[in-house]
Scaffold this active site. Structure first.
Site, short mmCIF file in Angstrom:
data_model
loop_
_atom_site.label_atom_id
_atom_site.label_comp_id
_atom_site.label_asym_id
_atom_site.label_seq_id
_atom_site.Cartn_x
_atom_site.Cartn_y
_atom_site.Cartn_z
N ASN A 137 -20.36 9.71 18.54
CA ASN A 137 -19.39 9.36 19.57
C ASN A 137 -18.74 8.05 19.15
O ASN A 137 -19.29 6.97 19.34
CB ASN A 137 -20.10 9.23 20.93
N ARG A 169 -17.83 13.83 19.61
CA ARG A 169 -17.18 13.76 20.92
C ARG A 169 -15.74 13.32 20.69
O ARG A 169 -15.49 12.33 20.00
CB ARG A 169 -17.87 12.74 21.81
N HIS A 214 -14.47 13.38 31.12
CA HIS A 214 -15.90 13.59 31.42
C HIS A 214 -16.26 15.08 31.49
O HIS A 214 -17.27 15.46 32.08
CB HIS A 214 -16.31 12.92 32.76
N GLY A 230 -19.90 5.72 36.20
CA GLY A 230 -20.35 4.75 35.22
C GLY A 230 -19.27 3.69 35.13
O GLY A 230 -18.48 3.52 36.07
N ASN A 231 -19.20 2.97 34.02
CA ASN A 231 -18.13 1.99 33.85
C ASN A 231 -16.77 2.70 33.92
O ASN A 231 -15.81 2.20 34.48
CB ASN A 231 -18.29 1.25 32.52
N GLY A 232 -16.73 3.93 33.37
CA GLY A 232 -15.63 4.86 33.63
C GLY A 232 -16.15 5.82 34.67
O GLY A 232 -17.29 6.26 34.59
N ARG A 292 -11.10 -0.69 35.42
CA ARG A 292 -9.85 0.01 35.71
C ARG A 292 -9.58 0.02 37.20
O ARG A 292 -10.50 0.18 38.01
CB ARG A 292 -9.92 1.46 35.20
N ARG A 310 -25.05 -3.48 38.19
CA ARG A 310 -26.37 -4.11 38.39
C ARG A 310 -26.21 -5.60 38.69
O ARG A 310 -26.85 -6.14 39.60
CB ARG A 310 -27.25 -3.93 37.15
N ILE A 315 -24.26 4.72 37.00
CA ILE A 315 -24.26 4.22 38.38
C ILE A 315 -24.75 5.31 39.33
O ILE A 315 -25.57 5.07 40.22
CB ILE A 315 -22.85 3.73 38.79
N GLU A 373 -24.61 14.60 27.69
CA GLU A 373 -23.47 15.04 26.90
C GLU A 373 -23.86 15.34 25.46
O GLU A 373 -23.32 16.24 24.83
CB GLU A 373 -22.37 13.97 26.95
#
Length: 396
Positions: free
Chosen positions: A9, A88, A177, A206-208, A237, A281, A328, A382
């Protein structure tokens, strides 16, 4: 027997990798090359419970892949079992609706889609070309984040802008995703008979972050768009906003439209609102010690996630399952609680004890007895999907 797959990835400044065997069920080694392109770049291998890190001399993607090859030379049994490489790829546009064996035509197709993913696709191409150079003769497969969403209907994927933009430039919603959503759909079908015939909402947080509606095993709507900027508020974002803000920010700061877009992509979201961090976190710790900015950022994230889940539900006949996944989604009991609290009108309710005590890294249901919808935490995988697709394509 050759049954191992190297999964790569490749990002613009990082390269994650893993070698999976036994039809993707066993992870033999995994790791990450970080801060590529800088003097602090390093690569870490996690093997047999131990982590080893080393600096990368020139900090390049090629150096990272060369280190993986050197590691394999030191572990000849694993090297001999390597059957192929799975990559990926973030953006497959309308060209790729499923995973494919990579040849020069596929590589050109990935390059053509790079206009929609200028940060990601060029890095993927680099990773693929380096892998062909360093592992000559090994078949390689591309697995696309966008492919799962190619089942969206035109009224879902088209933007309400002049149609010539779609006809000439393929400007439309693509979604991301997808490999994670495909895994969750298949995993849920293993857990619940006939769930592949039901309505499923998935929150990959997640962060994305994005959400997806899956009906009878197919993606029918998703929150991300032509790029991963649309939809939910995320780590850095903004997610969906009034498009005019781009012009306002540009004028207010006296910066170009591209620089304003950079603000929305890299300086907004949890980071922009909290002014502390993009890491959930860190924000939960700050909130626990009374920081109101951290709480506001987390609650804004939850509200927007709930809104998008509710809007996705309009494409389903029934909401039989709601699944939380991603870093998350799997680990933040606070955000799961607040998100579901905003979905009470849809009769989605969770049991606070089950939610608080959910086993880390485990699959569990957390809905209350009165909930009309089954609510799940299912860790995504994934890498497994990429390995399975690679095995399937190279064995034909």
């Amino acid at each position: 027997m050759k049954d191992s797959i190297l999964v790569i990835n490749c990002g613009s400044s990082s390269l994650k990798f893993a070698i999976l065997s036994n039809a993707g069920q066993d992870t033999l080694v995994e790791g990450i090359a970080d801060r590529l392109g800088t003097e602090e770049s390093s690569i870490t291998f996690k093997f047999e419970g131990e982590k080893k890190s080393m600096l990368l001399e020139d900090g390049s993607h090629k150096s990272a892949v060369a280190h993986i090859k050197d590691w394999l030379s030191d572990h000849p049994a694993i090297a001999r079992a390597l059957a192929g490489i799975g990559h990926r790829v973030v953006h497959g546009g309308e060209t790729f609706s499923q995973s494919v064996l990579i040849d020069s035509n596929v590589l050109n197709g990935i390059k053509e889609c790079a206009q929609f993913a200028p940060l990601h696709n060029p890095a993927h191409i680099k990773g693929i070309e380096i892998a062909f150079e360093l592992f000559p003769g090994l078949p390689q497969v591309a697995v696309f984040d966008t492919a799962f969403h190619q089942t969206l209907a035109a009224e879902q994927y088209l933007y309400p802008i002049p149609m010539h933009f779609y006809r000439q430039h393929h400007f439309r919603k693509y979604g991301f995703h997808g490999t994670s959503y495909r895994y969750i759909s298949q995993r849920l079908a293993q857990l619940v008979a006939r769930s592949d015939q039901q309505g499923v909402l998935v929150a990959h947080l997640g962060n994305g972050a994005s959400v997806c509606a899956i009906s009878k095993g197919l993606s029918v709507d998703t929150s991300m768009g032509i790029t991963p900027l649309e939809g939910l508020m995320m780590g850095t974002r903004s997610g969906s906003i009034d498009p005019s803000l781009l012009s306002f920010i540009s004028q207010a700061e006296n910066i170009s439209a591209d620089a304003a877009l950079d603000v929305l992509n890299k300086k907004s979201g949890l980071l922009g609102v909290s002014e502390i961090s993009n890491d959930c976190r860190t924000l939960e710790e700050a909130m626990a010690s009374g920081d109101q900015r951290a709480k506001l950022a987390l609650d804004m994230f939850a509200v927007r996630t709930a809104k998008h889940l509710a809007s996705m539900a309009t494409t389903l006949e029934s909401i039989d399952h709601l699944v939380f996944t991603g870093g998350i989604g799997e680990n933040s009991s606070y955000l799961r609680h607040v998100i579901c609290d905003h979905l009470k009108a849809l009769n989605i309710r969770i049991d606070s004890t089950l939610n608080e005590n959910a086993p880390r890294g485990g699959t569990t249901s957390i809905n209350s007895a009165t909930s009309a919808t089954k609510v799940w935490i299912i860790p995504t995988n994934e890498e497994l999907m990429i390995a399975l697709d690679t095995i399937s394509l190279i064995s034909h």
